[in-house]
Design a protein around this motif. Sequence first.
Motif, PDB file in Angstrom:
ATOM      1  N   VAL A 113       9.575   7.253  47.998  1.00 13.32           N
ATOM      2  CA  VAL A 113       8.114   7.302  47.620  1.00 13.32           C
ATOM      3  C   VAL A 113       7.102   6.392  47.627  1.00 13.32           C
ATOM      4  N   ARG A 114       8.036   5.434  45.989  1.00 14.61           N
ATOM      5  CA  ARG A 114       7.481   4.328  45.596  1.00 14.61           C
ATOM      6  C   ARG A 114       7.118   3.108  46.606  1.00 14.61           C
ATOM      7  N   THR A 115       8.435   3.164  47.867  1.00 13.21           N
ATOM      8  CA  THR A 115       7.643   2.004  48.650  1.00 13.21           C
ATOM      9  C   THR A 115       6.610   2.493  49.753  1.00 13.21           C
ATOM     10  N   SER A 116       6.666   3.725  49.536  1.00 11.08           N
ATOM     11  CA  SER A 116       5.527   3.700  50.742  1.00 11.08           C
ATOM     12  C   SER A 116       3.663   3.805  50.172  1.00 11.08           C
ATOM     13  N   ILE A 117       4.053   3.619  48.569  1.00  9.20           N
ATOM     14  CA  ILE A 117       3.249   3.498  48.590  1.00  9.20           C
ATOM     15  C   ILE A 117       2.487   0.855  48.339  1.00  9.20           C
ATOM     16  N   HIS A 118       1.201   1.354  48.645  1.00 10.53           N
ATOM     17  CA  HIS A 118       1.521  -0.067  48.717  1.00 10.53           C
ATOM     18  C   HIS A 118      -0.326  -0.801  49.259  1.00 10.53           C
ATOM     19  N   GLY A 135     -16.467   6.144  44.770  1.00  4.18           N
ATOM     20  CA  GLY A 135     -16.233   6.168  45.569  1.00  4.18           C
ATOM     21  C   GLY A 135     -14.714   5.120  46.060  1.00  4.18           C
ATOM     22  N   GLN A 136     -14.443   4.647  45.088  1.00  6.78           N
ATOM     23  CA  GLN A 136     -13.421   3.838  44.626  1.00  6.78           C
ATOM     24  C   GLN A 136     -11.926   4.754  45.196  1.00  6.78           C
ATOM     25  N   ARG A 137     -11.062   4.403  46.175  1.00 11.70           N
ATOM     26  CA  ARG A 137     -10.085   4.868  46.257  1.00 11.70           C
ATOM     27  C   ARG A 137      -8.610   4.461  45.359  1.00 11.70           C
ATOM     28  N   ARG A 138      -7.869   5.520  44.970  1.00  9.48           N
ATOM     29  CA  ARG A 138      -6.722   4.357  43.953  1.00  9.48           C
ATOM     30  C   ARG A 138      -5.436   5.493  44.209  1.00  9.48           C
ATOM     31  N   ARG A 139      -4.867   5.460  45.205  1.00 10.39           N
ATOM     32  CA  ARG A 139      -3.568   5.367  45.629  1.00 10.39           C
ATOM     33  C   ARG A 139      -2.163   5.654  43.633  1.00 10.39           C
ATOM     34  N   ALA A 140      -1.363   6.233  44.296  1.00 15.31           N
ATOM     35  CA  ALA A 140      -0.319   6.395  43.210  1.00 15.31           C
ATOM     36  C   ALA A 140       1.490   7.227  43.372  1.00 15.31           C
ATOM     37  N   ALA A 141       1.673   6.989  43.508  1.00 17.57           N
ATOM     38  CA  ALA A 141       3.240   7.267  43.630  1.00 17.57           C
ATOM     39  C   ALA A 141       3.724   9.015  42.115  1.00 17.57           C
ATOM     40  N   CYS A 142       3.123  10.299  42.195  1.00 14.94           N
ATOM     41  CA  CYS A 142       3.493  11.381  42.374  1.00 14.94           C
ATOM     42  C   CYS A 142       4.758  12.326  42.267  1.00 14.94           C
ATOM     43  N   MET A 143       5.615  11.928  40.822  1.00 12.20           N
ATOM     44  CA  MET A 143       6.593  12.697  40.708  1.00 12.20           C
ATOM     45  C   MET A 143       6.651  13.740  39.914  1.00 12.20           C
ATOM     46  N   GLY A 144       6.271  15.203  40.633  1.00 12.35           N
ATOM     47  CA  GLY A 144       6.495  16.404  40.043  1.00 12.35           C
ATOM     48  C   GLY A 144       5.421  16.208  38.904  1.00 12.35           C
ATOM     49  N   LEU A 173      -4.300  17.636  35.835  1.00 10.03           N
ATOM     50  CA  LEU A 173      -3.167  16.855  36.373  1.00 10.03           C
ATOM     51  C   LEU A 173      -1.479  16.220  35.645  1.00 10.03           C
ATOM     52  N   VAL A 174      -0.980  17.009  35.233  1.00  6.51           N
ATOM     53  CA  VAL A 174       0.267  16.668  33.692  1.00  6.51           C
ATOM     54  C   VAL A 174       1.257  16.457  34.970  1.00  6.51           C
ATOM     55  N   ALA A 175       1.779  14.827  35.277  1.00 12.30           N
ATOM     56  CA  ALA A 175       2.748  14.455  36.154  1.00 12.30           C
ATOM     57  C   ALA A 175       4.304  13.967  34.960  1.00 12.30           C
ATOM     58  N   THR A 176       5.021  14.321  36.075  1.00 14.66           N
ATOM     59  CA  THR A 176       6.101  14.071  34.991  1.00 14.66           C
ATOM     60  C   THR A 176       5.822  12.257  35.347  1.00 14.66           C
ATOM     61  N   THR A 177       5.736  11.462  36.500  1.00 16.54           N
ATOM     62  CA  THR A 177       5.707  10.804  36.381  1.00 16.54           C
ATOM     63  C   THR A 177       4.361  10.230  37.263  1.00 16.54           C
ATOM     64  N   TRP A 178       4.132   8.885  37.077  1.00 23.34           N
ATOM     65  CA  TRP A 178       2.438   8.871  37.851  1.00 23.34           C
ATOM     66  C   TRP A 178       2.743   7.473  37.922  1.00 23.34           C
ATOM     67  N   GLU A 179       2.515   6.670  38.654  1.00 20.59           N
ATOM     68  CA  GLU A 179       2.482   5.293  39.285  1.00 20.59           C
ATOM     69  C   GLU A 179       1.265   5.201  40.029  1.00 20.59           C
ATOM     70  N   TRP A 180       0.286   4.113  39.408  1.00 25.91           N
ATOM     71  CA  TRP A 180      -0.856   3.293  40.332  1.00 25.91           C
ATOM     72  C   TRP A 180      -0.136   2.660  41.271  1.00 25.91           C
ATOM     73  N   ALA A 181      -0.009   2.816  42.018  1.00 29.13           N
ATOM     74  CA  ALA A 181      -0.413   1.060  43.868  1.00 29.13           C
ATOM     75  C   ALA A 181       0.709  -0.008  42.861  1.00 29.13           C
ATOM     76  N   GLU A 182      -0.452  -0.599  42.714  1.00 29.33           N
ATOM     77  CA  GLU A 182      -1.175  -1.523  41.808  1.00 29.33           C
ATOM     78  C   GLU A 182       0.442  -2.126  40.247  1.00 29.33           C
ATOM     79  N   GLU A 183       0.986  -0.947  40.068  1.00 26.75           N
ATOM     80  CA  GLU A 183       2.168  -1.135  38.762  1.00 26.75           C
ATOM     81  C   GLU A 183       3.546  -1.243  39.993  1.00 26.75           C
ATOM     82  N   ILE A 184       3.564  -0.471  40.997  1.00 25.20           N
ATOM     83  CA  ILE A 184       5.213  -0.405  41.619  1.00 25.20           C
ATOM     84  C   ILE A 184       5.578  -1.636  41.763  1.00 25.20           C
ATOM     85  N   ASP A 185       6.719  -1.313  41.291  1.00 26.00           N
ATOM     86  CA  ASP A 185       7.992  -2.940  41.734  1.00 26.00           C
ATOM     87  C   ASP A 185       8.412  -2.552  43.024  1.00 26.00           C
ATOM     88  N   GLN A 186       7.803  -2.571  44.098  1.00 22.51           N
ATOM     89  CA  GLN A 186       8.155  -2.998  45.319  1.00 22.51           C
ATOM     90  C   GLN A 186       9.820  -3.569  45.601  1.00 22.51           C
TER      91      GLN A 186
END
Length: 132
Positions: free
Chosen positions: A127-132, A57-66, A78-91
Amino acid sequence: MTTFHLTVVTPDGCAFDGQAERIVCRAIDGDIAILAKHGDYCTALGMGEAHIVDADGQRRRAACMGGLLSVLDGEVRLVATTWEWAEEIDQARAEASRKRAEEILAQKNLAQRDYELAQARLKRALVRTSIH
């Protein structure tokens, strides 16, 4: 809640491999949610926020680019061109990229190719800045 097997991969490796209750992501024609027992399905992915609700039941957010999402016989891949978990994004880096793209787009007489590249950079940064 019923779960299904989900695999998320990128050119850099496997981002998720396990049971999930739900995955929500942006397809090229709008947001989609996949739940257990979904019918077979395949779609290209756009750029946007994605999230996975895992078997606990844990929700994890990510940025997905294509990429591509498929459901086949209850297995979701899901085969993503780029997949970045919210905690890994350098804001700070994403914000700097957004500013650079906006500066380029503000230039007069910008070549079409440079304009398109700056537009894509801006969209990825937003997209990256909207994910935190």
